[in-house]
Design a protein around this motif. Structure first.
Motif, PDB file in Angstrom:
ATOM      1  N   VAL A  33       0.845  -1.191   0.000  1.00 38.29           N
ATOM      2  CA  VAL A  33       0.000   0.000   0.000  1.00 38.29           C
ATOM      3  C   VAL A  33       0.882   1.244   0.000  1.00 38.29           C
ATOM      4  N   ILE A  34       0.697   2.090  -1.003  1.00 39.28           N
ATOM      5  CA  ILE A  34       1.406   3.352  -1.118  1.00 39.28           C
ATOM      6  C   ILE A  34       0.395   4.474  -0.875  1.00 39.28           C
ATOM      7  N   HIS A  35       0.714   5.374   0.012  1.00 33.45           N
ATOM      8  CA  HIS A  35      -0.211   6.442   0.370  1.00 33.45           C
ATOM      9  C   HIS A  35       0.053   7.677  -0.486  1.00 33.45           C
ATOM     10  N   ARG A  36      -1.043   8.289  -0.951  1.00 34.86           N
ATOM     11  CA  ARG A  36      -0.955   9.454  -1.819  1.00 34.86           C
ATOM     12  C   ARG A  36      -1.837  10.580  -1.279  1.00 34.86           C
ATOM     13  N   SER A  37      -1.285  11.769  -1.265  1.00 37.31           N
ATOM     14  CA  SER A  37      -2.024  12.942  -0.813  1.00 37.31           C
ATOM     15  C   SER A  37      -3.030  13.396  -1.862  1.00 37.31           C
ATOM     16  N   PHE A  38      -4.171  13.867  -1.373  1.00 38.14           N
ATOM     17  CA  PHE A  38      -5.177  14.502  -2.220  1.00 38.14           C
ATOM     18  C   PHE A  38      -5.776  15.628  -1.385  1.00 38.14           C
ATOM     19  N   ALA A  39      -5.660  16.853  -1.840  1.00 39.09           N
ATOM     20  CA  ALA A  39      -6.077  18.001  -1.030  1.00 39.09           C
ATOM     21  C   ALA A  39      -7.463  18.485  -1.439  1.00 39.09           C
ATOM     22  N   LEU A  40      -8.456  18.207  -0.612  1.00 44.99           N
ATOM     23  CA  LEU A  40      -9.801  18.701  -0.865  1.00 44.99           C
ATOM     24  C   LEU A  40      -9.897  20.205  -0.629  1.00 44.99           C
ATOM     25  N   ALA A  41      -9.125  20.704   0.328  1.00 41.23           N
ATOM     26  CA  ALA A  41      -9.081  22.139   0.633  1.00 41.23           C
ATOM     27  C   ALA A  41      -7.616  22.561   0.611  1.00 41.23           C
ATOM     28  N   PRO A  42      -7.054  22.832  -0.575  1.00 48.44           N
ATOM     29  CA  PRO A  42      -5.612  23.006  -0.705  1.00 48.44           C
ATOM     30  C   PRO A  42      -5.063  24.333  -0.207  1.00 48.44           C
ATOM     31  N   THR A  43      -5.930  25.321   0.035  1.00 50.75           N
ATOM     32  CA  THR A  43      -5.467  26.620   0.513  1.00 50.75           C
ATOM     33  C   THR A  43      -6.223  26.990   1.777  1.00 50.75           C
ATOM     34  N   VAL A  44      -5.661  27.932   2.520  1.00 53.10           N
ATOM     35  CA  VAL A  44      -6.239  28.289   3.808  1.00 53.10           C
ATOM     36  C   VAL A  44      -7.640  28.879   3.662  1.00 53.10           C
TER      37      VAL A  44
END
Length: 208
Positions: A33-44
């Motif tokens: 299992v390789i974990h990958r980032s996914f940003a639903l809210a990428p900015t503040v």
């Protein structure tokens, strides 16, 4: 064979999915299992931009929590508790950078333990995972050194690694999480229940 698990610590559906992916890894020991980032809210200010204002965004997101909780095997999410908290709903990047720092410190297993710890503090304890103190607490819960993790979280190389994961998600056309790819093939989008996840993965494995 590698399974890529795309997720965001903010994602209630990812919280429901992570234990099932752990079950999948136990069922098929040859899967990595390789974990990958996914940003639903990428900015503040992403919540405000998406929903119009922060308060409306929080209300809508907590409805997603309630729906996801109905599909969580242990009903661990606490939307009513989060509704009472007075901090702004967090954005994705602080926790994603912490996850990547954990990978640098302890590999994929460290990433996963840290990711699960962040989700527990976010969705069950309802703490502010955009706060460095909370992210340090996550490190301790995952058996990692909090000071080292926070230092690594601020490094340019850590940010680049997260951005590369996000770009990879976009290259596959992924628009949401959780998502699982096996050998570059999508085997899950959304929090599939265990029988469906097992069936999808077994079908692809039989073709490889």
């Amino acid at each position: 064979m590698q399974v890529e698990f795309f997720h965001d610590p903010l994602c209630a559906w990812c919280y429901a999915m992570s234990p099932r992916v752990r079950q999948l890894a136990a069922e098929f020991p040859r899967l990595e299992v390789i974990h990958r980032s996914f940003a639903l809210a990428p900015t503040v200010d992403a919540i405000e931009k998406i929903f119009g204002d922060r308060a409306s965004g929080k209300l809508e997101i907590l409805n997603h929590w309630r729906a996801a909780n109905e599909h969580d095997d242990e009903r661990r999410m606490q939307p009513e508790l989060m509704a009472q908290q007075d901090f702004d709903y967090p954005w994705s990047m602080p926790a994603l950078l912490g996850c990547e720092a954990a990978r640098q410190m302890a590999g994929e297993a460290g990433y996963w333990d840290y990711f699960d710890a962040v989700q527990r503090l976010h969705l069950t304890a309802c703490r502010n995972i955009a706060d460095a103190e909370v992210l340090g607490d996550c490190a301790e819960q995952a058996g990692l050194d909090r000071v080292q993790l926070l230092i690594l979280s601020e490094q340019e190389a850590t940010l680049r690694a997260v951005q590369q994961d996000i770009a990879r998600a976009h290259s596959f056309g992924l628009r949401g999480v959780p998502a699982l790819l096996l050998d570059g093939r999508v085997v899950a989008q959304g929090a599939l229940d265990w029988p469906q996840l097992l069936e999808n993965v077994s079908q692809v494995m039989a073709q490889l």
